[in-house]
Write a protein that holds these residues in place. Structure first.
Motif, mmCIF file in Angstrom:
data_model
loop_
_atom_site.group_PDB
_atom_site.id
_atom_site.type_symbol
_atom_site.label_atom_id
_atom_site.label_comp_id
_atom_site.label_asym_id
_atom_site.label_seq_id
_atom_site.Cartn_x
_atom_site.Cartn_y
_atom_site.Cartn_z
ATOM 1 N N GLN A 178 0.831 -1.205 0.000
ATOM 2 C CA GLN A 178 0.000 0.000 0.000
ATOM 3 C C GLN A 178 0.868 1.258 0.000
ATOM 4 O OE1 GLN A 178 -2.752 0.133 3.262
ATOM 5 N NE2 GLN A 178 -3.731 2.033 2.573
ATOM 6 N N SER A 179 1.968 1.226 0.746
ATOM 7 C CA SER A 179 2.872 2.377 0.797
ATOM 8 C C SER A 179 3.540 2.596 -0.548
ATOM 9 C CB SER A 179 3.925 2.152 1.887
ATOM 10 O OG SER A 179 3.319 1.961 3.146
ATOM 11 N N LEU A 180 3.991 1.528 -1.200
ATOM 12 C CA LEU A 180 4.587 1.647 -2.533
ATOM 13 C C LEU A 180 3.599 2.233 -3.525
ATOM 14 C CD1 LEU A 180 6.393 -1.818 -2.622
ATOM 15 C CD2 LEU A 180 7.546 0.403 -2.679
ATOM 16 N N THR A 181 2.359 1.796 -3.427
ATOM 17 C CA THR A 181 1.332 2.265 -4.369
ATOM 18 C C THR A 181 0.978 3.724 -4.107
ATOM 19 O OG1 THR A 181 0.424 0.027 -4.554
ATOM 20 C CG2 THR A 181 -1.012 1.862 -5.185
ATOM 21 N N ASN A 182 0.710 4.054 -2.853
ATOM 22 C CA ASN A 182 0.325 5.437 -2.541
ATOM 23 C C ASN A 182 1.427 6.416 -2.895
ATOM 24 O OD1 ASN A 182 -1.995 4.329 -1.587
ATOM 25 N ND2 ASN A 182 -1.697 4.891 0.552
ATOM 26 N N ALA A 183 2.684 6.028 -2.663
ATOM 27 C CA ALA A 183 3.801 6.911 -2.991
ATOM 28 C C ALA A 183 3.901 7.125 -4.488
ATOM 29 C CB ALA A 183 5.097 6.315 -2.450
ATOM 30 N N ARG A 184 3.667 6.069 -5.266
ATOM 31 C CA ARG A 184 3.716 6.195 -6.728
ATOM 32 C C ARG A 184 2.680 7.203 -7.217
ATOM 33 N NH1 ARG A 184 4.474 7.317 -11.926
ATOM 34 N NH2 ARG A 184 4.723 5.504 -13.287
ATOM 35 N N TYR A 185 1.474 7.086 -6.729
ATOM 36 C CA TYR A 185 0.419 7.977 -7.207
ATOM 37 C C TYR A 185 0.605 9.399 -6.675
ATOM 38 C CZ TYR A 185 -2.112 4.228 -9.494
ATOM 39 O OH TYR A 185 -2.466 3.212 -10.351
ATOM 40 N N GLU A 186 1.078 9.512 -5.459
ATOM 41 C CA GLU A 186 1.325 10.858 -4.914
ATOM 42 C C GLU A 186 2.361 11.603 -5.746
ATOM 43 O OE1 GLU A 186 3.978 13.099 -1.782
ATOM 44 O OE2 GLU A 186 3.393 11.094 -1.139
ATOM 45 N N LEU A 187 3.494 10.957 -6.043
ATOM 46 C CA LEU A 187 4.549 11.637 -6.798
ATOM 47 C C LEU A 187 4.156 11.851 -8.243
ATOM 48 C CD1 LEU A 187 7.906 10.228 -5.377
ATOM 49 C CD2 LEU A 187 6.451 12.084 -4.565
ATOM 50 N N SER A 226 2.483 15.121 -8.071
ATOM 51 C CA SER A 226 3.305 16.280 -7.711
ATOM 52 C C SER A 226 4.534 16.468 -8.591
ATOM 53 C CB SER A 226 3.741 16.177 -6.246
ATOM 54 O OG SER A 226 4.512 15.006 -6.043
ATOM 55 N N LEU A 227 5.085 15.366 -9.114
ATOM 56 C CA LEU A 227 6.327 15.469 -9.894
ATOM 57 C C LEU A 227 6.200 14.977 -11.326
ATOM 58 C CD1 LEU A 227 8.987 14.256 -7.247
ATOM 59 C CD2 LEU A 227 8.263 16.594 -7.772
ATOM 60 N N GLY A 228 5.074 14.372 -11.691
ATOM 61 C CA GLY A 228 4.888 13.911 -13.056
ATOM 62 C C GLY A 228 4.825 12.398 -13.155
ATOM 63 N N ALA A 229 4.375 11.919 -14.295
ATOM 64 C CA ALA A 229 4.127 10.485 -14.472
ATOM 65 C C ALA A 229 5.393 9.681 -14.730
ATOM 66 C CB ALA A 229 3.145 10.278 -15.628
ATOM 67 N N GLN A 289 12.149 11.181 -14.080
ATOM 68 C CA GLN A 289 12.298 12.626 -14.007
ATOM 69 C C GLN A 289 12.075 13.183 -12.593
ATOM 70 O OE1 GLN A 289 13.392 14.373 -16.774
ATOM 71 N NE2 GLN A 289 13.629 12.229 -17.431
ATOM 72 N N TRP A 290 11.771 12.324 -11.666
ATOM 73 C CA TRP A 290 11.590 12.789 -10.296
ATOM 74 C C TRP A 290 12.927 13.206 -9.704
ATOM 75 C CZ3 TRP A 290 8.303 8.014 -8.340
ATOM 76 C CH2 TRP A 290 7.058 8.047 -8.955
ATOM 77 N N ARG A 291 12.898 14.132 -8.777
ATOM 78 C CA ARG A 291 14.103 14.566 -8.063
ATOM 79 C C ARG A 291 13.736 14.782 -6.600
ATOM 80 N NH1 ARG A 291 18.445 17.429 -11.051
ATOM 81 N NH2 ARG A 291 18.841 18.446 -9.032
#
Length: 866
Positions: free
Chosen positions: A714-723, A726-729, A733-735
């Motif tokens: 659940q944490s892996l999934t929520n973090a993926r969708y949150e970023l 906020s940072l793009g798909a 390209q995340w930083r």
């Protein structure tokens, strides 16, 4: 602490003025406080001529012929550079903030708590304890501050006065008093006092966990001696290290600790001028000449404090032209505006750094208080000590504050009205009845006993060897610190100072009696019975391995030496520094200032090292999430660096924040949900190997019992969708530095609600950084905090400065401040170091007269007035 509710109205008025009088006049008002750094000024207070040479960073190097003229000039220079900061601090430490900013809820709450604790009263009591020399230095410093105040009206001292004067009655700025400097030591001690959050946190968590003390203790694991080394490997006492334990006393079981919840809000009202939370600490280490490129020692130090504007430290040098009986200082380093001398730095013979010792110097005592003004002590009712404090509020009526104290200290649970009801917790049979409103909570704190820390500052400034450091440390009552040092003679060493309480051992209690939990005040068996003698405090000199690392970890091996605390930092930063030093030594790489500076910016994450291997074993069926998880696979091969440009670092931080929320927020009060620092890591490590541990179950899903892998997925999934939001798909390209930013904020004009143009003036542009909590590059953040419905990744603490002292050539030493040396928003020196600081760079630190003259950009001459 924020005072922006009122100030936002003030600043709005200022903007109207700007529109009326024009931008050019507004700019003139902003620039008006900028001091003159050149020319000649006549000061009646001086005995002789004083020179102030400043380099391109505006750092003053002061030259005089007497100690008194040195400190007069330092006071003058501090007032030039940072007087509003000094004035703000003295109003806070005296409980007079509302007198400065007006009728503001937060200011009045802060004043109420600080008046209850009596910071200023204790500082006044310290005056007669100090050495005569110390008193004359403090008086000389005040003379210098006041010489500058006499020559400048309020609008020439800080733009803040111009703003405040638009809505409050701006009285004449009062002269500086030596007690103003002593009171600042109480703010230092408050922010660096360890354990009280943990002590109250344990008690606050107990009702939520159905009174299960064992589960509460799982949230506060002991120091991991099996993984992380203490500062010293051995202890040899020079005298008996502990006092005899008292007769044991048995307390009944039950939820008798509920009253301390009232204290949580009360102590939280105190402004933290140095910072608060899990990230407050420091790194320091010293390396013997056998491992350096020059054959002489190196010393490094970077205190981790709150992100503030201006930064906490003021850089300066204090130099006697000739060392003799009249002039005894030749020292440079970092100090506090408002306090004479240098706190961390070096003289010609010795360099020293400080980190927080983490000793338990605060205890909360439950008190049975009666309506007739008495409280219970060993079966007898004794009178409370009472006094009335008057809080003056600018442009509003005074507030009368009643303060009551017991033998254990001031009662803090009644400072804020809304905390009183929290004391109505039932107590078991056999305990004294709590009475209407529950137990009161008194606070014992070593800083509320007058001491001689001011003497210690000047003693350290003149110390030249281990014996002098030990003598100075005996005077260094609060805050309890680790001192690491190196000498020009080639020695490296460690010394622990501080006033450390000795607690009696009380058997068969429902919770430990070691200070980790609040204590019953009605039973004297729980009282402090003195302090650890200075000669019994841990120390070390020239260890065989050739280096010493002190980064808030345990001081001594388990069960060895005097008891200092049950709540050390878990030691991940210190262990990583040890690994870096040991690696360089084993590879035959001689260490130099640049190598050591690079080590101080190391971003290796102990969190990722412990948790990512488990995350990579969790089944993930969503290809969209798998794309992000793949970042962690590549990151592992690089050693998990929490670098600013790292996509994996950003993703892992988001996973970590969600993991803590899913695991703990469903069961615990918000005040004790793990913040994500070293203690949080040890808690999670302890349950990772048991997939069915009750902590993994989400109590909000009544019909389900979640396991470890479900929470991790659940944490892996929520973090993926949150970023993604906020940072793009595209995860590549995340930083991390787009999330993790340092945003220094002015304490009065910089917060939310202040109009944007003014905030842009006083707050620097936020800077993205790498690092994180419990990483050597300790840009800490609170993983339990949120902005809206997302985690708040902004840095709440960080290296407030960095310094490396080269004992082979003091002019080869380097330093950097977190922001700049000036407190004036219009000054170029307000933010001229923040960029280099964020990149992990440092500046040359001239010390010798020749190096100072070569670096000088301006020279100001202060001469006696005929």
């Amino acid at each position: 602490m924020s005072v922006v509710k009122r100030v936002s109205i003030i600043v709005s008025a200022m903007l109207v003025v700007v529109l009326v009088v024009g931008v050019s006049l507004a700019l003139a008002l902003v620039r008006r406080p900028l001091p003159e750094y050149g020319g000649t000024q006549e000061l009646a207070i001086l005995d002789g001529e004083v020179e102030v040479l400043r380099d391109e960073l505006g750092v003053p190097q002061i030259y005089a012929d007497t100690d008194l003229d040195l400190f007069r000039a330092q006071g003058y220079v501090h007032a030039q550079d940072r007087f509003f900061e000094m004035d703000y601090r003295r109003h806070v430490t005296a409980g007079r903030l509302a007198e400065l900013v007006g009728e503001n809820e937060d200011a009045i709450a802060a004043d109420s708590v600080i008046r209850t604790l009596g910071w200023r009263r204790v500082a006044e009591q310290e005056w007669d304890l100090l050495a005569e020399d110390t008193r004359t230095y403090l008086e000389a410093y005040a003379e210098g501050v006041n010489a500058y105040l006499d020559a400048n009206e309020a609008s020439e001292l800080g733009v803040e006065y111009t703003v405040l004067g638009l809505s409050t009655t701006l009285t004449e700025v009062e002269p500086w008093d030596p007690i103003d400097s002593l009171a600042w030591l109480k703010a230092m001690a408050w922010d660096l006092a360890a354990n009280y959050d943990e002590e109250l946190g344990r008690a606050a968590a107990l009702p939520a966990l159905a009174g299960d003390v064992a589960r509460v203790e799982q949230l506060y694991p002991g120091y991991p001696y099996d993984r992380n080394a203490p500062i010293l490997s051995a202890y040899t006492p020079t005298a008996p290290a502990a006092q005899e334990a008292a007769d044991t006393t048995v307390l009944p079981d039950g939820e008798w600790l509920g009253a301390v919840e009232a204290a949580l809000d009360a102590v939280g009202a105190v402004p933290h001028l140095l910072g608060e939370g899990d990230g407050i600490g420091s790194n320091s280490f010293v390396v013997a000449g056998e491992h350096t490129s020059t054959g002489e020692p190196l010393l490094a130090n970077d205190p981790h404090l709150g992100i503030s504007m201006p930064g906490v430290w003021h850089q300066a040098g204090l130099h006697c032209r000739a060392m003799d009986e009249a002039c005894t200082f030749d020292v440079a380093g970092f100090g506090f505006a408002g306090l004479p001398g240098v706190i961390m730095g070096h003289n010609t013979e010795l360099a020293w750094g400080l980190t927080n010792l983490g000793a338990d110097v605060v205890d909360f005592f439950l008190e049975r208080v009666y309506d007739d003004g008495t409280y219970l002590r060993d079966g007898e009712r004794v009178p409370l000590e009472r006094r009335t404090e008057t809080i003056r509020v600018n442009d509003a009526e005074d507030i009368a504050l009643g303060v009551a104290s017991t033998v254990h200290g001031p009662i803090v649970s009644g400072v804020l009205p809304e905390t009183a009801a929290a004391g109505n917790t039932p107590v078991p049979a056999g305990s004294p009845p709590s009475g209407f409103g529950g137990y009161a909570v008194a606070m014992s704190w070593t800083a509320l006993t007058p001491g001689r820390t001011a003497d210690a500052i000047f003693a350290i400034n003149r110390a030249d060897d281990a014996y002098a450091i030990a003598a100075a440390a005996a005077l260094f009552d609060v805050p309890a610190q680790n001192i690491v040092f190196a000498t020009a003679a080639g020695d490296i060493g460690y010394q622990a100072p501080g006033r450390i309480p000795v607690r009696q051992s009380v058997a068969d209690t429902p919770v430990p009696s070691d200070g980790s939990w609040p204590r019953p005040g009605w039973n004297s068996a729980f009282d402090w019975v003195g302090y650890v003698a200075p000669e019994n405090m841990p120390r070390g000199l020239n260890p065989e391995e050739g280096f010493i690392v002190a980064a808030n970890q345990a001081v001594l091996p388990a069960g060895v030496g005097p008891f200092l605390t049950a709540d050390y930092d878990a030691g991940y930063r210190s262990q990583r520094i040890r690994e870096l030093l040991t690696g360089a030594i084993e590879q035959g790489q001689p260490l130099d200032a640049q190598t050591v500076t690079t080590m101080m910016s190391d971003n290796a994450s102990p969190f990722a090292e412990a948790i990512v291997p488990v995350l990579l074993e969790v089944p993930v069926e969503d290809p969209f999430v798998e794309e992000a998880v793949a970042l962690l696979e590549d990151w592992a091969a690089d050693g998990y660096p929490q670098d600013g440009d790292s996509p994996a670092a950003a993703y892992f931080a988001a996973v970590w924040a969600h993991l803590l929320t899913h695991t703990f927020a469903d069961e615990l009060p918000a005040s004790v949900v793990p913040e994500g620092g070293s203690r949080s890591l040890d808690v999670v490590r302890s349950i990772l190997e048991t997939p069915s541990n009750p902590w993994w179950d989400d109590r909000t899903t009544v019909s389900l019992v979640e396991s470890r892998d479900e929470i991790l997925a659940q944490s892996l999934t929520n973090a993926r969708y949150e970023l993604t939001n906020s940072l793009g798909a595209d995860p590549s390209q995340w930083r991390w530095d787009r999330l993790h930013r340092v945003a220094p904020t002015h304490p009065v004009l910089g917060g939310e609600g202040i109009p944007e143009p003014v905030r842009r003036l006083v707050n620097p542009t936020p800077v993205g950084v790498g690092g994180g909590a419990s990483i050597v590059n300790a840009t800490g953040w609170d993983a339990s905090a949120t902005v809206g419905d997302r985690p708040d990744y902004r840095a709440t603490s960080g290296p407030s400065m960095r310094m490396v002292v080269d004992l082979s050539d003091l002019d080869a030493s380097v330093w950097v401040n977190a922001t700049g040396n000036s407190g004036h928003p219009a000054s170029v020196h307000y933010t001229d170091q923040i960029g280099a600081w964020a990149r992990g760079e440092t500046f040359a630190w001239p010390y010798s007269r020749a190096a100072v003259e070569e670096a000088a950009q301006t020279t100001q001459t202060l001469v006696p007035r005929d």
